[in-house]
Write a protein that holds these residues in place. Structure first.
Motif, mmCIF file in Angstrom:
data_model
loop_
_atom_site.group_PDB
_atom_site.id
_atom_site.type_symbol
_atom_site.label_atom_id
_atom_site.label_comp_id
_atom_site.label_asym_id
_atom_site.label_seq_id
_atom_site.Cartn_x
_atom_site.Cartn_y
_atom_site.Cartn_z
ATOM 1 N N LEU A 41 0.826 -1.207 0.000
ATOM 2 C CA LEU A 41 0.000 0.000 0.000
ATOM 3 C C LEU A 41 0.863 1.260 0.000
ATOM 4 N N TYR A 42 0.336 2.312 -0.595
ATOM 5 C CA TYR A 42 1.004 3.601 -0.529
ATOM 6 C C TYR A 42 0.663 4.235 0.826
ATOM 7 N N PRO A 43 1.629 4.854 1.505
ATOM 8 C CA PRO A 43 1.328 5.493 2.797
ATOM 9 C C PRO A 43 0.149 6.456 2.697
ATOM 10 N N LYS A 44 -0.696 6.439 3.746
ATOM 11 C CA LYS A 44 -1.907 7.254 3.700
ATOM 12 C C LYS A 44 -2.200 7.863 5.071
ATOM 13 N N CYS A 45 -3.026 8.877 5.054
ATOM 14 C CA CYS A 45 -3.453 9.539 6.288
ATOM 15 C C CYS A 45 -4.247 8.553 7.146
ATOM 16 N N LYS A 51 -3.874 9.599 0.209
ATOM 17 C CA LYS A 51 -2.449 9.337 0.022
ATOM 18 C C LYS A 51 -1.624 10.434 0.680
ATOM 19 N N SER A 52 -0.508 10.015 1.281
ATOM 20 C CA SER A 52 0.299 10.966 2.040
ATOM 21 C C SER A 52 1.777 10.824 1.682
ATOM 22 N N PRO A 53 2.208 11.493 0.619
ATOM 23 C CA PRO A 53 3.619 11.411 0.203
ATOM 24 C C PRO A 53 4.533 12.165 1.160
ATOM 25 N N ALA A 60 6.426 10.366 4.813
ATOM 26 C CA ALA A 60 5.272 9.763 4.146
ATOM 27 C C ALA A 60 4.367 9.206 5.240
ATOM 28 N N GLY A 61 3.073 9.160 4.970
ATOM 29 C CA GLY A 61 2.151 8.652 5.978
ATOM 30 C C GLY A 61 1.712 9.688 7.000
ATOM 31 N N ARG A 62 2.191 10.920 6.864
ATOM 32 C CA ARG A 62 1.851 11.987 7.812
ATOM 33 C C ARG A 62 0.362 12.278 7.747
ATOM 34 N N THR A 63 -0.263 12.421 8.909
ATOM 35 C CA THR A 63 -1.683 12.778 8.967
ATOM 36 C C THR A 63 -1.921 14.128 8.298
ATOM 37 N N CYS A 64 -2.969 14.202 7.476
ATOM 38 C CA CYS A 64 -3.310 15.442 6.771
ATOM 39 C C CYS A 64 -3.438 16.614 7.753
ATOM 40 N N LEU A 65 -3.067 17.783 7.294
ATOM 41 C CA LEU A 65 -3.170 18.979 8.128
ATOM 42 C C LEU A 65 -4.591 19.169 8.634
ATOM 43 N N SER A 66 -5.565 18.957 7.754
ATOM 44 C CA SER A 66 -6.965 19.147 8.138
ATOM 45 C C SER A 66 -7.484 18.045 9.065
ATOM 46 N N CYS A 67 -6.778 16.911 9.134
ATOM 47 C CA CYS A 67 -7.212 15.782 9.967
ATOM 48 C C CYS A 67 -6.523 15.731 11.329
ATOM 49 N N GLN A 68 -5.501 16.546 11.506
ATOM 50 C CA GLN A 68 -4.685 16.448 12.720
ATOM 51 C C GLN A 68 -5.462 16.710 14.001
ATOM 52 N N SER A 78 0.782 1.067 6.738
ATOM 53 C CA SER A 78 0.136 -0.239 6.691
ATOM 54 C C SER A 78 0.573 -0.903 5.393
ATOM 55 N N SER A 79 1.201 -2.076 5.489
ATOM 56 C CA SER A 79 1.867 -2.633 4.316
ATOM 57 C C SER A 79 0.956 -3.273 3.282
ATOM 58 N N PHE A 80 -0.146 -3.918 3.716
ATOM 59 C CA PHE A 80 -0.976 -4.658 2.769
ATOM 60 C C PHE A 80 -2.471 -4.361 2.933
ATOM 61 N N PRO A 81 -3.236 -4.511 1.847
ATOM 62 C CA PRO A 81 -4.695 -4.384 1.981
ATOM 63 C C PRO A 81 -5.264 -5.653 2.610
#
Length: 237
Positions: A41-45, A51-53, A60-68, A78-81
């Protein structure tokens, strides 16, 4: 010598078969493992799943500014679906068939994934696995998250601390959804090593993230007890 002979005899009587392709000789063969890695998986919020580059100043994987404001999780990996049938089978075999050696596969893969994504892991960090209630622990014989965490620790060279304790027995989260999961897990954790986590960056480890309620509850009590930033790692989501 005795243990090697015992293993040889057990392998003859109860040979292992790859849960992916059925090949004899291993729980999960290298060919199936190679194919499984294609589903990384691509790192995500953690909160919204976007997606969180990596940025210049954030991993990578950083929580979105609006979600913090909605979560205590600083970054999530999280490595796998969980929808992947092989991953679902491996986790099920680990938890419910008690094949503990699967933790070595999952932990090594998650650790490798974490390093591959090149997170800016700060110094002064600790790995803390999500605990089981003592009754569930006795029933299963081990805590799968703790076993997975041990192999992650070997891979990323960060020590483990069992600082969390589950003080309430709750129904299996897989049987619940949404708001019921959040209510089910409320107030179930306590801290056992508060002085050791003050000012530390914590890497929380669990096997699966669904709604994130369990990880969020654990992260909340760690933050209240003085932890600095909380990272979260799960095998699947």
């Amino acid at each position: 010598m005795f243990l090697r002979i015992k293993k040889f005899i057990l392998d003859l009587i109860l040979p292992e078969f790859c849960s992916g392709c059925g090949k004899e000789g291993t729980i999960f063969c290298e060919a199936c493992l190679k194919e499984l890695r294609q589903s990384f998986l691509y790192p995500k919020c953690f909160y919204c799943g976007a997606k969180s580059p990596a940025g210049k100043r954030s991993p990578a994987g950083r929580t979105c500014l609006s979600c913090q404001k909605n979560t205590n999780i600083y970054a999530f990996f999280s490595s796998f679906p969980y929808s992947n049938n092989d991953i679902k089978t491996l986790i099920h075999q680990l938890k419910y068939k008690r094949i503990s050696k699967i933790a070595a596969i999952l932990g090594a893969e998650l650790g490798e994934y974490f390093l591959k994504m090149s997170p800016k892991i700060p110094p002064n960090s600790l790995i803390i696995p999500i605990p089981l209630h003592k009754h569930r622990h006795i029933e299963r014989g081990f805590n799968q998250s703790e076993l997975i965490a041990k192999f992650i620790s070997k891979k990323i060279k960060i020590p483990i601390l069992t600082a969390l304790k589950k003080i309430k027995s709750t129904p299996d989260q897989t049987e619940l959804s949404g708001e019921k999961r959040r209510k089910n897990i409320k107030g179930v954790f306590s801290i056992t090593n508060q002085e050791q986590i003050k000012g530390k960056n914590i890497i929380l480890v669990d096997d699966v993230k669904t709604t994130g309620s369990t990880i969020e509850e654990a992260a909340g009590i760690l933050k209240k007890s003085g932890a600095k930033r909380i990272w979260a790692l799960t095998v699947a989501s």
